[in-house]
Motif scaffolding. Structure first.
Motif, mmCIF file in Angstrom:
data_model
loop_
_atom_site.group_PDB
_atom_site.id
_atom_site.type_symbol
_atom_site.label_atom_id
_atom_site.label_comp_id
_atom_site.label_asym_id
_atom_site.label_seq_id
_atom_site.Cartn_x
_atom_site.Cartn_y
_atom_site.Cartn_z
ATOM 1 N N THR A 148 0.751 -1.060 0.125
ATOM 2 C CA THR A 148 0.068 0.224 0.037
ATOM 3 C C THR A 148 0.821 1.535 0.003
ATOM 4 N N SER A 150 3.792 3.851 -1.135
ATOM 5 C CA SER A 150 4.191 4.605 -2.687
ATOM 6 C C SER A 150 5.580 4.244 -3.079
ATOM 7 N N GLN A 153 8.130 5.598 -0.774
ATOM 8 C CA GLN A 153 8.096 5.092 0.560
ATOM 9 C C GLN A 153 8.729 3.428 0.606
ATOM 10 N N ARG A 154 8.627 2.913 -0.308
ATOM 11 C CA ARG A 154 9.135 1.390 -0.634
ATOM 12 C C ARG A 154 10.521 1.569 -0.657
ATOM 13 N N LEU A 179 11.453 6.267 -9.893
ATOM 14 C CA LEU A 179 10.869 7.330 -9.067
ATOM 15 C C LEU A 179 10.370 8.710 -9.843
ATOM 16 N N ALA A 183 10.023 12.346 -5.454
ATOM 17 C CA ALA A 183 10.504 10.829 -4.595
ATOM 18 C C ALA A 183 11.931 10.745 -4.905
#
Length: 264
Positions: A148, A150, A153-154, A179, A183
């Motif tokens: 779940t 982004s 974030q991963r 990205l 990001a």
């Protein structure tokens, strides 16, 4: 820290498509070096990192880490010393598992597995502290499935996972390439912070020439399986992207042709 001597690697041997991906690579990496790696399309950048990690075997040459010959060690035997992140955010994390479960797996990298609880109270506090350093608030979402999150974030989580056990070597294979610019910038800031804080010896492939000049203390450029430039910190800090491209043309005798790098 790392010594590569006479490394050669062929693909599609004895076929019309035979290619020499690594051509007599000799490279010495000092403890604490943060080396950015750029190069033309098919230069052998990813092959080099995979050879160091043990993902692919080399055809000849020697790979030493901290004086130990690891040339013939399989990937899982090197895993305790090496943290590695691919460019695909999906590849370095398990989407169906929670953040805390991913981090628990990372804690056990390179160790013998046993039938014991992986997520313990002391580890949870360690996870929260490590995630807090990213500034993304993930320390409050430990039970959220990673799928779940982004892409940015991963990849930030993947960085924490790759450095949980303080590896001797961190390998980053274009880990911001998939990205968006915002990001990518965030993940690079986190990367620099983690690498500097723990003084991690790092090899980072990037298609972004501005990143290559901004980050790290050395820059290596590859072409057709060979290292054609190895630039130290002082010279790197004075270079512009245009000057770096000109250096490539001078050393290789050809025009720089990494499409993504030029577009970036």
């Amino acid at each position: 820290m790392i010594n590569l001597t006479g490394i050669n690697k062929y693909f599609f041997v004895n076929t019309p498509n035979e290619i020499k991906a690594l051509d007599n690579i000799n490279l010495q990496v000092n403890p604490g070096d943060f080396i950015t790696i750029i190069g033309s399309n098919g230069a052998g950048k990813s092959t080099l990192l995979k050879a160091v990690a043990g993902v692919i075997p080399v055809d000849s040459g020697c790979i030493e880490i901290d004086g130990q010959d690891v040339t013939n060690l399989p990937e899982h035997r090197r895993a305790g010393d090496i943290g590695r992140i691919d460019q695909d955010p999906m590849a370095s994390t398990a989407a169906e598992l929670t953040i805390e479960e991913n981090l628990a797996i990372a804690c056990l990298r390179g160790q013998r597995r046993a039938l014991a609880r992986a997520v313990t109270r002391p580890r949870l506090e360690r996870f929260r502290q490590a995630l807090r350093d990213t500034g993304l608030g993930l320390e409050d979402r430990l039970r959220v499935p990673v799928g779940t999150l982004s892409g940015g974030q991963r990849q930030a989580l993947a960085l924490v996972m790759a450095t949980m056990t303080r590896p001797r070597l961190l390998l980053l294979d274009e880990h911001t390439a998939a990205l968006d610019p915002k990001a990518a910038s965030l993940v690079m800031d986190i990367t620099e912070r983690i690498v500097n804080r723990h003084q991690l010896t790092t090899l980072m492939i990037t298609h972004n020439m501005e990143q290559a000049l901004r980050f790290g203390n050395r820059l290596i450029m590859m072409h057709r399986g060979r290292i054609i430039l190895d630039i130290g910190s002082d010279e790197k800090n004075r270079l512009t992207v245009a000057e770096l491209i000109a250096k490539f043309a001078s050393c290789s005798g050809t025009v720089f042709d990494n499409d993504r790098a030029l577009l970036a």
